[in-house]
Design a protein around this motif. Sequence first.
Motif, mmCIF file in Angstrom:
data_model
loop_
_atom_site.group_PDB
_atom_site.id
_atom_site.type_symbol
_atom_site.label_atom_id
_atom_site.label_comp_id
_atom_site.label_asym_id
_atom_site.label_seq_id
_atom_site.Cartn_x
_atom_site.Cartn_y
_atom_site.Cartn_z
ATOM 1 N N ALA A 43 0.869 -1.118 -0.110
ATOM 2 C CA ALA A 43 0.187 0.017 0.072
ATOM 3 C C ALA A 43 0.738 1.260 0.020
ATOM 4 C CB ALA A 43 -1.024 0.024 1.232
ATOM 5 N N ILE A 44 2.158 1.116 0.611
ATOM 6 C CA ILE A 44 2.880 2.439 0.361
ATOM 7 C C ILE A 44 3.053 3.099 -0.685
ATOM 8 C CG2 ILE A 44 5.194 3.153 1.173
ATOM 9 C CD1 ILE A 44 5.087 1.377 3.535
ATOM 10 N N PRO A 45 3.659 2.477 -1.887
ATOM 11 C CA PRO A 45 3.706 3.085 -3.067
ATOM 12 C C PRO A 45 2.434 3.961 -3.546
ATOM 13 C CG PRO A 45 4.942 0.806 -3.339
ATOM 14 C CD PRO A 45 3.961 0.950 -1.968
ATOM 15 N N VAL A 46 1.224 3.005 -3.261
ATOM 16 C CA VAL A 46 -0.131 3.677 -3.678
ATOM 17 C C VAL A 46 -0.320 4.846 -2.688
ATOM 18 C CG1 VAL A 46 -2.610 3.072 -3.703
ATOM 19 C CG2 VAL A 46 -0.922 1.216 -4.195
ATOM 20 N N TYR A 47 -0.174 4.903 -1.578
ATOM 21 C CA TYR A 47 -0.170 5.919 -0.684
ATOM 22 C C TYR A 47 0.484 7.114 -1.167
ATOM 23 C CZ TYR A 47 0.721 9.226 3.086
ATOM 24 O OH TYR A 47 0.818 10.328 3.738
ATOM 25 N N LEU A 48 2.050 6.805 -1.502
ATOM 26 C CA LEU A 48 2.942 7.904 -1.984
ATOM 27 C C LEU A 48 2.480 8.590 -3.106
ATOM 28 C CD1 LEU A 48 6.307 6.231 -1.253
ATOM 29 C CD2 LEU A 48 5.231 8.081 0.177
ATOM 30 N N LEU A 49 1.604 7.651 -4.082
ATOM 31 C CA LEU A 49 1.128 8.421 -5.480
ATOM 32 C C LEU A 49 0.018 9.230 -5.024
ATOM 33 C CD1 LEU A 49 1.119 5.247 -7.561
ATOM 34 C CD2 LEU A 49 2.350 7.369 -8.123
ATOM 35 N N MET A 50 -0.723 8.943 -3.908
ATOM 36 C CA MET A 50 -1.966 9.475 -3.457
ATOM 37 C C MET A 50 -1.739 10.906 -2.522
ATOM 38 S SD MET A 50 -4.631 6.482 -3.220
ATOM 39 C CE MET A 50 -5.735 7.355 -2.192
ATOM 40 N N LEU A 97 -4.607 2.608 3.531
ATOM 41 C CA LEU A 97 -4.979 3.989 2.820
ATOM 42 C C LEU A 97 -5.720 4.694 3.954
ATOM 43 C CD1 LEU A 97 -5.211 3.109 -0.810
ATOM 44 C CD2 LEU A 97 -3.378 4.261 0.346
ATOM 45 N N ILE A 98 -6.712 3.916 4.727
ATOM 46 C CA ILE A 98 -7.478 4.706 5.665
ATOM 47 C C ILE A 98 -6.522 5.219 6.852
ATOM 48 C CG2 ILE A 98 -9.163 4.078 7.368
ATOM 49 C CD1 ILE A 98 -10.473 2.136 5.477
#
Length: 164
Positions: A43-50, A97-98
């Motif tokens: 989830a960390i790369p997804v978070y960094l993109l967001m 993400l939450i």
Amino acid sequence: MNFRSTDPLLRRLSLSNPVHFLALGFGSGLLAKAPGTYGSLAAIPVYLLMANLSLPWYLGITLTFMLAGFYICDKASKDMGVHDHGAIVWDEVVGMLITLIAAPAGWGWLLLGFLLFRVFDILKPWPIKWLDAKVHGGFGIMIDDVLAGVFSFLCLQGLVFLVG
């Protein structure tokens, strides 16, 4: 890395299927040891993109991922023929993400959010454990991690307030 290649249930899934790919946390759920931890890391790369999105956009995407997760996890679970197989980690991606909603910038806050989420996801305090045991299907797979994410978010934001 040691993949779960000997698990016959995983042979029913394919990373070329977008639903399976997401359910398996971009493949992270295939790691044999601690797939939930690897799903949380995925989830960390997804978070960094967001992370630089406005709050409404971040919330909208996270909500979309959560709602899609009800279907994604249910479909993968049914395709495997078992409820909540350990390799299904999309729920961990969404929980992270939450957790990280409105988190301050910096690797320390990201690490703290990760640790908080893992603690809540592993220990499953009430009502997380009850939901995990009693609610089934895609919603059941997702809801305990969504709630672990909410608890982690509240703790993280409480610490931000105290340090702040």
